[in-house]
Scaffold this motif. Structure first.
Motif, short mmCIF file in Angstrom:
data_model
loop_
_atom_site.label_atom_id
_atom_site.label_comp_id
_atom_site.label_asym_id
_atom_site.label_seq_id
_atom_site.Cartn_x
_atom_site.Cartn_y
_atom_site.Cartn_z
N MET A 1 34.48 27.27 53.37
CA MET A 1 35.86 26.91 53.06
C MET A 1 36.69 27.05 54.33
N GLN A 2 37.37 26.01 54.68
CA GLN A 2 38.24 26.03 55.85
C GLN A 2 39.48 26.86 55.57
N LYS A 3 39.94 27.60 56.56
CA LYS A 3 41.11 28.47 56.36
C LYS A 3 42.32 27.70 55.88
N ASP A 4 42.50 26.47 56.36
CA ASP A 4 43.65 25.68 55.94
C ASP A 4 43.61 25.32 54.46
N SER A 5 42.41 25.30 53.88
CA SER A 5 42.27 24.88 52.49
C SER A 5 42.25 26.05 51.51
N ILE A 6 42.36 27.28 52.01
CA ILE A 6 42.38 28.44 51.12
C ILE A 6 43.70 28.48 50.37
N LYS A 7 43.59 28.58 49.06
CA LYS A 7 44.79 28.61 48.22
C LYS A 7 44.79 29.90 47.42
N ILE A 8 45.91 30.59 47.43
CA ILE A 8 46.06 31.80 46.63
C ILE A 8 46.62 31.40 45.27
N THR A 9 45.84 31.67 44.23
CA THR A 9 46.26 31.30 42.88
C THR A 9 46.92 32.45 42.13
N GLY A 10 46.76 33.65 42.65
CA GLY A 10 47.35 34.82 42.02
C GLY A 10 47.01 36.06 42.82
N PHE A 11 47.46 37.21 42.32
CA PHE A 11 47.17 38.49 42.94
C PHE A 11 46.76 39.49 41.88
N HIS A 12 45.96 40.46 42.31
CA HIS A 12 45.62 41.60 41.47
C HIS A 12 46.02 42.87 42.21
N ALA A 13 46.55 43.81 41.48
CA ALA A 13 46.74 45.17 41.98
C ALA A 13 45.85 46.06 41.11
N HIS A 14 45.03 46.87 41.75
CA HIS A 14 44.18 47.83 41.04
C HIS A 14 44.78 49.20 41.29
N VAL A 15 45.23 49.84 40.23
CA VAL A 15 45.87 51.15 40.32
C VAL A 15 44.82 52.19 39.94
N TYR A 16 44.45 53.03 40.91
CA TYR A 16 43.40 54.03 40.72
C TYR A 16 43.99 55.36 40.28
N PHE A 17 43.24 56.06 39.42
CA PHE A 17 43.69 57.35 38.91
C PHE A 17 42.49 58.20 38.54
N ASP A 18 42.76 59.47 38.26
CA ASP A 18 41.75 60.37 37.71
C ASP A 18 42.41 61.16 36.59
N THR A 19 41.73 62.14 36.05
CA THR A 19 42.31 62.88 34.91
C THR A 19 43.62 63.57 35.29
N ASP A 20 43.73 64.02 36.53
CA ASP A 20 44.94 64.72 36.96
C ASP A 20 46.11 63.77 37.21
N THR A 21 45.82 62.49 37.47
CA THR A 21 46.90 61.55 37.81
C THR A 21 47.08 60.45 36.77
N ARG A 22 46.43 60.59 35.62
CA ARG A 22 46.54 59.55 34.59
C ARG A 22 47.97 59.38 34.09
N ASP A 23 48.70 60.48 33.95
CA ASP A 23 50.10 60.38 33.49
C ASP A 23 50.95 59.61 34.50
N ALA A 24 50.72 59.86 35.80
CA ALA A 24 51.45 59.12 36.83
C ALA A 24 51.08 57.63 36.75
N ALA A 25 49.81 57.34 36.54
CA ALA A 25 49.37 55.95 36.41
C ALA A 25 50.03 55.28 35.21
N ALA A 26 50.21 56.03 34.14
CA ALA A 26 50.88 55.49 32.95
C ALA A 26 52.35 55.17 33.25
N ARG A 27 53.01 56.02 34.01
CA ARG A 27 54.41 55.76 34.37
C ARG A 27 54.52 54.52 35.27
N VAL A 28 53.61 54.39 36.23
CA VAL A 28 53.61 53.20 37.10
C VAL A 28 53.38 51.96 36.26
N ARG A 29 52.43 52.03 35.35
CA ARG A 29 52.12 50.90 34.47
C ARG A 29 53.33 50.51 33.63
#
Length: 115
Positions: A1-29
């Motif tokens: 794929m040529q760089k000029d032909s690359i098209k961004i159709t959307g974005f994803h954000a992956h929000v990482y958490f663990d048991t200690d930060t799940r509440d913070a992840a819920a607030r961000v969500r």
């Protein structure tokens, strides 16, 4: 794929958490859902795919990047977040096209190469 032909159709954000930060992840969500027209993915309470930690995905359109990412920068509550484009090249999107907020986690890219 040529760089000029690359098209961004959307974005994803992956929000990482663990048991200690799940509440913070819920607030961000909750904040993301209240502030923006995003698609909130399921909670994954264990590693899935290339992701080394529990996470949820947030999908949004390219025209929201300039609002969603600055909001995450200011409201991520110390969580690590991967933001990447959707170009059709999952490996490049999760690696060389990726933006990290917080710590850059080691992804299992082999999963993406296989899929």
């Amino acid at each position: 794929m040529q760089k000029d032909s690359i098209k961004i159709t959307g974005f994803h954000a992956h929000v990482y958490f663990d048991t200690d930060t799940r509440d913070a992840a819920a607030r961000v969500r909750e904040g993301l859902g209240a502030q923006f027209e995003v698609r909130l993915g399921r909670w994954h309470d264990q590693p899935i795919g290339p992701h080394p930690k529990s996470m949820y995905q947030v999908a949004f359109l390219p025209n929201q990047l300039d609002r969603v990412v600055p909001w995450l920068m200011l409201h991520r509550e110390g969580l690590d977040i991967l933001v990447h484009p959707e170009t059709g090249d999952a490996v490049a999107d999760h690696t060389k096209h990726a933006l990290w907020l917080g710590e850059k986690l080691k992804l299992n890219i082999e999963v993406l190469k296989a899929g």
